[in-house]
Motif scaffolding. Structure first.
Motif, PDB file in Angstrom:
ATOM      1  N   LEU A 123       2.753   0.116  18.077  1.00  0.00           N
ATOM      2  CA  LEU A 123       3.675   1.405  17.801  1.00  0.00           C
ATOM      3  C   LEU A 123       2.625   3.164  18.950  1.00  0.00           C
ATOM      4  CD1 LEU A 123       4.769   2.699  15.060  1.00  0.00           C
ATOM      5  CD2 LEU A 123       5.683   2.025  16.290  1.00  0.00           C
TER       6      LEU A 123
ATOM      7  N   GLU B 115      -2.573  -2.967  12.371  1.00  0.00           N
ATOM      8  CA  GLU B 115      -1.730  -3.402  14.214  1.00  0.00           C
ATOM      9  C   GLU B 115      -0.396  -2.802  14.194  1.00  0.00           C
ATOM     10  OE1 GLU B 115       0.397  -8.295  14.343  1.00  0.00           O
ATOM     11  OE2 GLU B 115      -2.285  -8.001  13.536  1.00  0.00           O
ATOM     12  N   ALA B 116       0.004  -2.650  12.908  1.00  0.00           N
ATOM     13  CA  ALA B 116       1.561  -1.595  13.512  1.00  0.00           C
ATOM     14  C   ALA B 116       1.098  -0.769  14.349  1.00  0.00           C
ATOM     15  CB  ALA B 116       2.356  -1.328  12.263  1.00  0.00           C
ATOM     16  N   ARG B 117      -0.200   0.212  13.882  1.00  0.00           N
ATOM     17  CA  ARG B 117      -0.396   1.313  14.848  1.00  0.00           C
ATOM     18  C   ARG B 117      -0.645   1.136  15.974  1.00  0.00           C
ATOM     19  NH1 ARG B 117      -5.527   3.401  13.104  1.00  0.00           N
ATOM     20  NH2 ARG B 117      -6.016   1.910  14.779  1.00  0.00           N
TER      21      ARG B 117
ATOM     22  N   GLU C 138      -3.365  -4.782   8.529  1.00  0.00           N
ATOM     23  CA  GLU C 138      -1.200  -4.687   9.026  1.00  0.00           C
ATOM     24  C   GLU C 138      -0.881  -3.849   9.478  1.00  0.00           C
ATOM     25  OE1 GLU C 138       1.278  -6.118   6.291  1.00  0.00           O
ATOM     26  OE2 GLU C 138       0.200  -7.959   5.785  1.00  0.00           O
TER      27      GLU C 138
END
Length: 163
Positions: free
Chosen positions: A148, A143-145, A140
């Motif tokens: 971003l 994926e968020a990185r 997660e």
């Protein structure tokens, strides 16, 4: 037999004319005024007693040594499952959760070993669950990185276009 000299206080241990210690006893002959004295060398009189004491002391020494040897043997035999349990807990404390304890004595130590095995199994399951959660969170966060990073790239492009 020879003449004997009576020691003070009527001690039955007398000195024979050869100056060897003797034991003297006397008995009155029934129906007469006679008294019969009998003397025996002290070494002959007390020899069987000394032999019995020696045998008893040797048997006691042998019995004591045997008790120590058997006590040590049985103490080690009784302590072996506890030592195995202690070694297993030391391995677990070092991080090795793969081991199991086998106890075949059908006693309290076996119950303790079974409880220990259950604890280790629960720890393995907890670690597996925890590792799965960490893997999910890592995915997660990755994926968020990425999201971003893509947005940061878009913002950088928009900033460059705006200037």
């Amino acid at each position: 037999m020879g003449a004997a000299v009576i020691e003070p206080l009527g001690n039955p241990l007398l000195h024979h004319v050869t100056l060897q210690r003797v034991v003297v006893t006397a008995a009155k002959v029934p129906g007469t005024d006679w008294i019969v004295f009998m003397e025996q060398l002290r070494s002959e009189a007390f020899g069987p007693v000394r032999d019995a004491i020696t045998r008893t002391a040797l048997l006691m020494l042998f019995g004591g040594a045997l008790a120590l040897v058997l006590g040590g043997y049985f103490a080690r035999r009784l302590a072996a499952p506890i030592v195995a349990l202690r070694n297993a807990t030391a391995r677990m404390a070092a991080g090795d959760l793969a081991g199991r304890i086998s106890a075949k004595h059908h006693d309290e130590v076996e119950d303790l070993a079974l409880d220990f095995n259950r604890i280790v199994e629960q720890l393995r399951e907890s670690y597996a669950t925890l590792e799965a959660k960490v893997a999910d969170r890592t995915a997660e966060l990755s994926e968020a990185r990425d999201v971003l990073a893509a947005r940061a790239h878009e913002l950088t492009q928009l900033k460059d276009e705006a200037e």
